[in-house]
Design a protein around this motif. Structure first.
Motif, short mmCIF file in Angstrom:
data_model
loop_
_atom_site.label_atom_id
_atom_site.label_comp_id
_atom_site.label_asym_id
_atom_site.label_seq_id
_atom_site.Cartn_x
_atom_site.Cartn_y
_atom_site.Cartn_z
N ARG B 30 -21.63 -28.70 80.94
CA ARG B 30 -21.64 -29.98 80.24
C ARG B 30 -22.83 -30.83 80.71
NH1 ARG B 30 -17.02 -34.09 81.32
NH2 ARG B 30 -18.59 -35.10 82.59
N ARG B 31 -23.17 -30.71 81.98
CA ARG B 31 -24.30 -31.49 82.49
C ARG B 31 -25.59 -31.15 81.78
NH1 ARG B 31 -24.11 -33.00 88.41
NH2 ARG B 31 -21.92 -33.24 88.78
N VAL B 32 -25.82 -29.84 81.57
CA VAL B 32 -27.08 -29.43 80.95
C VAL B 32 -27.20 -30.00 79.55
CG1 VAL B 32 -28.35 -27.44 80.13
CG2 VAL B 32 -27.28 -27.36 82.35
N VAL B 33 -26.12 -29.87 78.76
CA VAL B 33 -26.14 -30.37 77.39
C VAL B 33 -26.31 -31.89 77.39
CG1 VAL B 33 -24.81 -30.56 75.28
CG2 VAL B 33 -24.81 -28.44 76.55
N ALA B 34 -25.60 -32.57 78.29
CA ALA B 34 -25.66 -34.03 78.32
C ALA B 34 -27.02 -34.52 78.78
CB ALA B 34 -24.57 -34.57 79.22
N LEU B 90 -19.59 -22.15 75.91
CA LEU B 90 -19.59 -23.58 75.60
C LEU B 90 -18.49 -23.90 74.60
CD1 LEU B 90 -23.31 -24.64 75.17
CD2 LEU B 90 -21.84 -24.90 77.11
N PRO B 91 -17.70 -24.93 74.85
CA PRO B 91 -16.72 -25.33 73.86
C PRO B 91 -17.39 -25.94 72.64
CG PRO B 91 -16.71 -26.86 75.67
CD PRO B 91 -17.62 -25.74 76.06
N ARG B 92 -16.58 -26.09 71.58
CA ARG B 92 -17.13 -26.59 70.33
C ARG B 92 -17.68 -28.00 70.46
NH1 ARG B 92 -16.18 -25.03 64.98
NH2 ARG B 92 -14.89 -23.31 65.71
N SER B 93 -17.08 -28.80 71.34
CA SER B 93 -17.53 -30.19 71.46
C SER B 93 -18.95 -30.26 71.98
CB SER B 93 -16.58 -30.94 72.38
OG SER B 93 -16.56 -30.34 73.65
N LEU B 94 -19.32 -29.32 72.88
CA LEU B 94 -20.68 -29.35 73.41
C LEU B 94 -21.68 -28.85 72.37
CD1 LEU B 94 -20.36 -28.26 77.11
CD2 LEU B 94 -20.57 -30.50 76.12
N THR B 98 -25.47 -31.16 69.54
CA THR B 98 -26.71 -30.98 68.80
C THR B 98 -26.68 -31.76 67.49
OG1 THR B 98 -26.53 -28.74 69.61
CG2 THR B 98 -28.35 -29.21 68.16
N LEU B 99 -25.54 -31.67 66.79
CA LEU B 99 -25.43 -32.40 65.52
C LEU B 99 -25.53 -33.90 65.76
CD1 LEU B 99 -22.59 -30.34 63.83
CD2 LEU B 99 -25.04 -30.15 63.53
N LEU B 100 -24.93 -34.35 66.87
CA LEU B 100 -25.00 -35.77 67.21
C LEU B 100 -26.45 -36.20 67.44
CD1 LEU B 100 -22.44 -37.49 67.49
CD2 LEU B 100 -22.81 -37.47 69.94
N ASN B 101 -27.22 -35.33 68.11
CA ASN B 101 -28.63 -35.64 68.33
C ASN B 101 -29.38 -35.71 67.01
OD1 ASN B 101 -28.22 -35.67 71.01
ND2 ASN B 101 -29.26 -33.76 71.46
N TYR B 102 -29.12 -34.74 66.11
CA TYR B 102 -29.77 -34.79 64.80
C TYR B 102 -29.47 -36.10 64.09
CZ TYR B 102 -30.52 -29.73 65.11
OH TYR B 102 -30.89 -28.49 65.49
N ALA B 142 -30.41 -22.45 73.92
CA ALA B 142 -30.61 -21.73 75.19
C ALA B 142 -29.40 -21.90 76.09
CB ALA B 142 -31.86 -22.24 75.88
N ALA B 143 -28.85 -23.13 76.13
CA ALA B 143 -27.69 -23.38 77.00
C ALA B 143 -26.49 -22.57 76.53
CB ALA B 143 -27.35 -24.87 77.01
N SER B 144 -26.24 -22.55 75.23
CA SER B 144 -25.06 -21.82 74.76
C SER B 144 -25.28 -20.32 74.92
CB SER B 144 -24.75 -22.18 73.31
OG SER B 144 -25.82 -21.84 72.48
N ALA B 145 -26.51 -19.84 74.76
CA ALA B 145 -26.77 -18.41 74.96
C ALA B 145 -26.54 -18.03 76.42
CB ALA B 145 -28.19 -18.08 74.54
#
Lengths: 88, 177
Positions: B30-34, B90-94, B98-102, B142-145
């Motif tokens: 979660r840290r990486v995505v956040a 990664l769970p769906r929320s993470l 990406t969509l939130l960033n878009y 990359a994070a999810s992969a």
């Protein structure tokens, strides 16, 4: 003209800096350090110094975490090798 | 304090600060995505503040951040690959981050482009927005992969994949000494 965002950015710097000192795990500290770099760049920008903010971004977001994480990796690998040699 | 400055401050308070909190606490994935979300949102806030202060030169840090933020996230993904691979996918929320960033990029860059005169300034804004969206996509993929490649010990891994677990590099330890 920029009192409110400046106060907010200063608060972010204070929180991130304090948290960086209080956290003990180096990997967690590297995340906090990059956040502190972001907040500091924002403060520099709001003090009308975008050039300083540019260099702070370059150092804070990429270089500092790279240094910290590489050092952690090196130290842990060496400790692991020594432990393995003792085991043998 | 005009509307642009207020919007930038609100984005800092309600977007970048929670993202920073999520990057400072919790599990590594979660840290990486956040962290990636935090850099994107700070860049957007810088764009809004630049417009609010009437200084187009203040957009340059946002451009630099759009390039360096995803680079930093990729760095974390690369150097923490074993920790990411050790946890679950990664769970769906993470992934939704990406969509939130878009959405944030569209919501900020669209009005900014409408407010500036057509010309090179609009082109620069569009380039910054495209870089932010692209960087967020690359970093989160990359994070999810990296997180989903750690399902099993014999899972498929790229050249930098999950083969970095403890003891997976027999040659490296000896060549260091």
């Amino acid at each position: 003209m920029s009192d409110v965002p400046l106060a907010l950015a200063l608060a972010l710097v204070a929180v991130a800096g304090t948290a960086t000192v209080l956290v003990r795990d180096p990997v967690r500290q590297s995340f906090l350090l990059s956040l502190l770099g972001l907040a500091l760049a924002l403060v520099f920008l709001l003090f009308q110094a975008p050039d300083v903010a540019l260099s702070q971004l370059a150092v804070g977001t990429a270089l500092t975490p790279l240094m910290v994480l590489l050092s952690v990796r090196k130290v842990r690998r060496r400790a692991r090798d020594e432990r393995r040699e003792e085991h043998e | 304090m005009n509307g642009w400055t207020a919007a930038g401050t609100a984005l800092l308070l309600f977007g970048a600060a929670p993202a920073g909190w999520a990057a400072a606490t919790g599990p590594v994935r979660r840290r990486v995505v956040a962290q990636n979300s935090a850099t994107t949102l700070v860049a957007l806030a810088v764009l809004l503040l630049a417009q609010g202060f009437g200084r187009p030169a203040y957009q340059d840090p946002a451009l630099v951040l759009a390039v360096l933020g995803p680079a930093g996230t990729l760095l974390y993904v690369r150097l923490l690959a074993d920790k990411l691979a050790a946890g679950p996918a990664l769970p769906r929320s993470l992934r939704a981050a990406t969509l939130l960033n878009y959405a944030a990029v569209l919501l900020v860059v669209g009005p900014l482009c409408a407010a500036t005169d057509p010309g090179r300034a609009v082109l620069k804004l569009l380039v910054i927005g495209a870089l932010l969206a692209l960087g967020s996509r690359v970093a989160n993929r990359a994070a999810s992969a990296a997180a989903s490649s750690g399902g099993g010990p014999g899972g498929p891994g790229g050249p930098f994949g999950p083969g970095e677990g403890p003891g997976a590099r027999p040659g490296e330890g000896t060549s260091d000494v």
